[in-house]
Design an enzyme around this catalytic site. Structure first.
Site, mmCIF file in Angstrom:
data_model
loop_
_atom_site.group_PDB
_atom_site.id
_atom_site.type_symbol
_atom_site.label_atom_id
_atom_site.label_comp_id
_atom_site.label_asym_id
_atom_site.label_seq_id
_atom_site.Cartn_x
_atom_site.Cartn_y
_atom_site.Cartn_z
ATOM 1 C CG HIS A 48 -1.992 1.026 1.145
ATOM 2 N ND1 HIS A 48 -1.747 2.350 1.428
ATOM 3 C CD2 HIS A 48 -3.286 0.950 0.773
ATOM 4 C CE1 HIS A 48 -2.862 3.035 1.236
ATOM 5 N NE2 HIS A 48 -3.815 2.209 0.832
ATOM 6 C CD GLU B 76 -2.612 5.135 3.645
ATOM 7 O OE1 GLU B 76 -2.897 4.230 4.451
ATOM 8 O OE2 GLU B 76 -3.473 5.789 3.034
ATOM 9 C CD GLU C 158 -5.207 1.519 -3.188
ATOM 10 O OE1 GLU C 158 -6.397 1.495 -2.864
ATOM 11 O OE2 GLU C 158 -4.286 1.575 -2.371
ATOM 12 C CB SER D 261 -11.506 9.278 -3.630
ATOM 13 O OG SER D 261 -10.529 9.859 -2.785
#
Ligand code: PEP
Length: 251
Positions: free
Chosen positions: A96, A98, A168, A214
């Protein structure tokens, strides 16, 4: 055959009781979903065992958000793949943005984690995606191609059956700014081509490629209508059962 998946990444949200309630609500609302859509929830590590209980007998699969890059031993604070499978976890998210950005997750580490996860019988949701600077410099195809190759080209066509890719774009995560369906589609098609170049057309056609950033009930339909978008990895909207199921009914 390609599988459609909607996966909820809860990140570092909810207490354990709140997470169990959320899982129960998802299970209840998932009963009306068509059989060709798989739902996955990825709560924090502390929630996995009680959420596994709440998911028992349902069609909702359980995922971790990460796993250790070692099998076991003196790695304080880490969680090993066999710990995840021992409580009924079926998936782990890896790479991911993050984790790449804040925790130094490198492609090299992702190869090791993916090897360990697959060997333990976990399926992997591998995240790739460019940041805003890379998008603005028109490097998004190159970045996503390199991220995909750097990890997945170390694996076999057989391994690909247990890997899902999530595209993403970092600039769309948690920002309320969604990629347009056309922007997402062209990257998804590019990822599918990267898979085809190494593993052949059949593997590429069977590969599930999710969009994340989103995604919500109001934009999921348009995104999922694209031919190479096979579902979503959902952050914020996965924290409300109605929104999460609303997305899952958008195919
Ligand atoms: C994510 O973090 O995987 C994500 C897609 O978040 P959000 O839906 O909140 O943008």
């Amino acid at each position: 055959m390609r599988k459609y998946i909607v996966a909820g990444n809860w990140k570092m949200n909810t207490t354990v009781p709140e997470g169990v309630e959320l899982a129960k609500a998802v299970v209840e609302k998932a009963k009306s979903l068509p059989a060709n859509v798989e739902l996955v929830v990825a709560p924090p590590f502390t929630h996995l065992a009680p959420v596994a209980e709440a998911l028992k007998g349902s069609k909702v699969a359980l995922s971790a958000q990460n796993c250790a890059d070692h099998e076991k031993g003196a790695y304080t604070g880490e969680v090993a793949v066999n710990m995840l499978t021992s409580i009924g976890c079926q998936y782990t998210i890896l790479g991911h943005s993050e984790r790449r950005q804040y925790y130094g997750e490198t492609d090299e580490k992702l190869v090791v984690k993916t090897q360990l996860a697959l060997a333990a019988g976990l399926k992997v949701i591998l995240c790739v995606g460019e940041n805003l600077e890379e998008r603005e410099a028109n490097k998004h195809f190159e970045v996503v191609t390199e991220q995909t190759k750097a990890v997945l080209y170390n694996f076999t066509a057989l391994d690909m059956k247990n890997i899902v890719i999530a595209y993403e774009p970092v600039w769309a995560i948690g920002t309320g700014k969604t990629a347009t369906a056309a922007q997402a589609q062209e990257i998804h098609a590019c990822i599918r081509n990267v898979i085809e170049a190494k593993f052949g057309a059949q593997v590429a056609q069977d590969m599930t490629i999710l969009y994340g950033g989103s995604c919500k009930p109001s934009n999921a339909k348009e995104l999922f209508a694209e031919k190479d978008i096979d579902g979503g990895l959902i952050g914020g909207a996965a924290l409300k059962a109605d929104d999460f199921i609303g997305i899952a009914t958008s195919f």
